[in-house]
Design an enzyme around this catalytic site. Structure first.
Site, short mmCIF file in Angstrom:
data_model
loop_
_atom_site.label_atom_id
_atom_site.label_comp_id
_atom_site.label_asym_id
_atom_site.label_seq_id
_atom_site.Cartn_x
_atom_site.Cartn_y
_atom_site.Cartn_z
N ARG A 1 16.79 1.89 -16.29
CA ARG A 1 17.95 1.26 -16.12
C ARG A 1 18.16 0.44 -17.13
NH1 ARG A 1 18.91 -1.71 -10.27
NH2 ARG A 1 20.24 0.50 -9.37
N PHE B 1 -9.81 6.05 -15.12
CA PHE B 1 -9.42 4.97 -13.86
C PHE B 1 -10.74 3.98 -13.17
CE2 PHE B 1 -6.17 6.80 -11.93
CZ PHE B 1 -5.53 8.16 -11.51
N LYS C 1 3.81 4.44 -1.30
CA LYS C 1 3.79 4.46 -2.56
C LYS C 1 5.03 3.97 -3.19
CE LYS C 1 5.39 9.24 -4.80
NZ LYS C 1 5.07 8.82 -6.32
N LYS D 1 5.18 2.13 -5.87
CA LYS D 1 5.21 0.92 -6.89
C LYS D 1 5.94 1.41 -8.87
CE LYS D 1 1.62 -0.13 -5.45
NZ LYS D 1 1.98 0.91 -4.40
N THR D 2 5.30 2.29 -9.30
CA THR D 2 4.94 2.30 -10.25
C THR D 2 6.39 3.00 -10.83
OG1 THR D 2 2.97 2.29 -10.88
CG2 THR D 2 4.16 4.33 -12.08
N THR D 3 6.89 3.73 -10.01
CA THR D 3 8.04 4.92 -9.76
C THR D 3 9.44 3.78 -9.92
OG1 THR D 3 8.19 5.81 -7.74
CG2 THR D 3 7.55 7.30 -9.31
N ASN E 1 1.03 -1.28 0.03
CA ASN E 1 -0.38 -0.17 0.23
C ASN E 1 0.81 1.27 0.34
OD1 ASN E 1 -2.35 -1.04 -0.09
ND2 ASN E 1 -1.93 -1.98 2.41
N TRP F 1 -12.25 2.37 -11.44
CA TRP F 1 -13.33 2.18 -9.74
C TRP F 1 -13.96 4.01 -10.19
CZ3 TRP F 1 -7.29 2.36 -8.92
CH2 TRP F 1 -6.97 3.88 -9.01
N GLU G 1 -0.12 -2.42 -12.22
CA GLU G 1 -1.36 -1.66 -12.16
C GLU G 1 -2.23 -3.02 -12.41
OE1 GLU G 1 -1.42 0.06 -10.25
OE2 GLU G 1 -0.36 1.37 -10.54
P1 ATP Z 1 3.78 5.57 -7.68
O1 ATP Z 1 3.28 6.23 -8.71
O2 ATP Z 1 4.25 7.31 -6.97
O3 ATP Z 1 4.82 5.13 -7.62
P2 ATP Z 1 2.55 3.95 -6.68
O4 ATP Z 1 2.97 2.93 -8.04
O5 ATP Z 1 3.29 3.26 -5.51
O6 ATP Z 1 2.64 4.73 -6.66
P3 ATP Z 1 -1.00 3.42 -6.91
O7 ATP Z 1 -1.39 2.63 -5.99
O8 ATP Z 1 -0.32 2.94 -7.98
O9 ATP Z 1 0.78 3.79 -5.92
O10 ATP Z 1 -0.70 4.87 -6.67
C1 ATP Z 1 -0.25 5.62 -7.38
C2 ATP Z 1 -0.99 7.47 -7.29
O11 ATP Z 1 -1.15 6.66 -5.24
C3 ATP Z 1 0.58 8.69 -7.08
O12 ATP Z 1 0.28 9.12 -7.52
C4 ATP Z 1 0.99 7.97 -5.07
O13 ATP Z 1 1.30 9.18 -4.83
C5 ATP Z 1 0.06 7.80 -4.72
N1 ATP Z 1 0.24 6.68 -3.32
C6 ATP Z 1 0.55 5.72 -3.73
N2 ATP Z 1 0.38 5.38 -1.98
C7 ATP Z 1 -0.89 5.94 -1.21
C8 ATP Z 1 -0.55 6.19 -0.39
N3 ATP Z 1 -0.43 5.07 0.86
N4 ATP Z 1 -1.85 7.04 0.07
C9 ATP Z 1 -1.99 8.25 -1.08
N5 ATP Z 1 -2.60 8.03 -2.02
C10 ATP Z 1 -0.57 7.23 -2.38
MG MG Z 2 1.37 2.93 -8.94
#
Ligand code: ATP
Ligand code: MG
Length: 196
Positions: free
Chosen positions: A51, A91, A39, A41-43, A37, A93, A128
């Site tokens: 890389r 999205f 932040k 994953k995608t980054t 949960n 949802w 995702e």
């Molecule tokens: P990112 O894309 O920043 O690496 P992620 O892939 O880990 O994030 P996702 O669940 O895909 O996270 O959600 C993407 C968006 O939701 C991003 O804008 C991220 O900042 C935000 N986000 C991720 N985790 C959280 C959290 N725990 N609470 C609130 N917002 C979140």
């Molecule tokens: Mg993501």
């Protein structure tokens, strides 16, 4: 002069690490999963794409949830030869139409499947995709089948929360992002360049 205890300890550590490096001799593509949960994953997935292409390898990205905003990584990477296939329903949802979402998902999956048979592609990101399985838009067995039959040299990154246990079992590297805090919870708006 006698070695200090610190030096001795470091030497023992180095020997252990060298032995582990020496014993890791298998060369093949791997399946990585970034879940949880927190932040990042995608980054983390896009960091790995950078890389990979920085070494002259070929990477491709399939995104199963499209943001309603422009995608910073795509702007940068597409001109550098990284193809993007992005689901076009917005999205999930926010939409109510399960049938349309399923069709959009399967259409996007079709591109992913193709990439997963192409030995020229060194790295495939399935961003995702975990949600597609939990919403039953995409059969788990089909994903597992494509992953297990992919070219041997190809690595794959799966991102998304709540990843199915069978995928976690199949993966070689799994990292769980755990939220300690997130700025959003303090009322700070999502920011261009940080959040997308
Ligand atoms: P990112 O894309 O920043 O690496 P992620 O892939 O880990 O994030 P996702 O669940 O895909 O996270 O959600 C993407 C968006 O939701 C991003 O804008 C991220 O900042 C935000 N986000 C991720 N985790 C959280 C959290 N725990 N609470 C609130 N917002 C979140
Ligand atoms: Mg993501």
């Amino acid at each position: 002069m006698p070695q200090s205890r610190h030096e001795e300890r470091q030497q023992r550590l180095k020997e252990k690490i060298d032995a582990r490096i020496e014993s890791a001799q298998i060369e093949r593509g791997i399946l990585l999963i970034f879940t949880g949960n927190g932040k990042g994953k995608t980054t983390a997935a896009f960091g790995t794409v950078c890389r990979s292409i920085g070494h002259g390898k070929k990477a491709a990205v399939v995104q199963f949830i499209k943001g309603s905003w422009d995608n910073g990584e795509r702007e940068l990477l597409e001109p550098h030869g990284v193809p993007f296939y992005v689901m076009s329903t917005g999205f999930t949802w926010e939409t109510q139409d399960k049938e349309a979402d399923t069709l959009a998902c399967l259409d996007t999956w079709h591109h992913a499947r193709k990439l997963l048979t192409d030995p020229q592609v060194d790295l495939v990101v399935l961003d995702e995709i975990t949600y597609m399985i939990s919403y039953s838009y995409l059969p788990l067995e089909e994903v597992i089948d494509a992953l297990t039959h992919r070219p041997e040299n190809q690595s794959v990154i799966i991102t998304g929360r709540g990843c199915h246990r069978d995928l976690l079992n199949l993966a070689d590297t799994v990292t769980e992002m755990r939220p300690i805090k997130h700025a959003f919870d303090a009322g700070i708006k999502a920011q261009k360049g940080i959040d997308w």
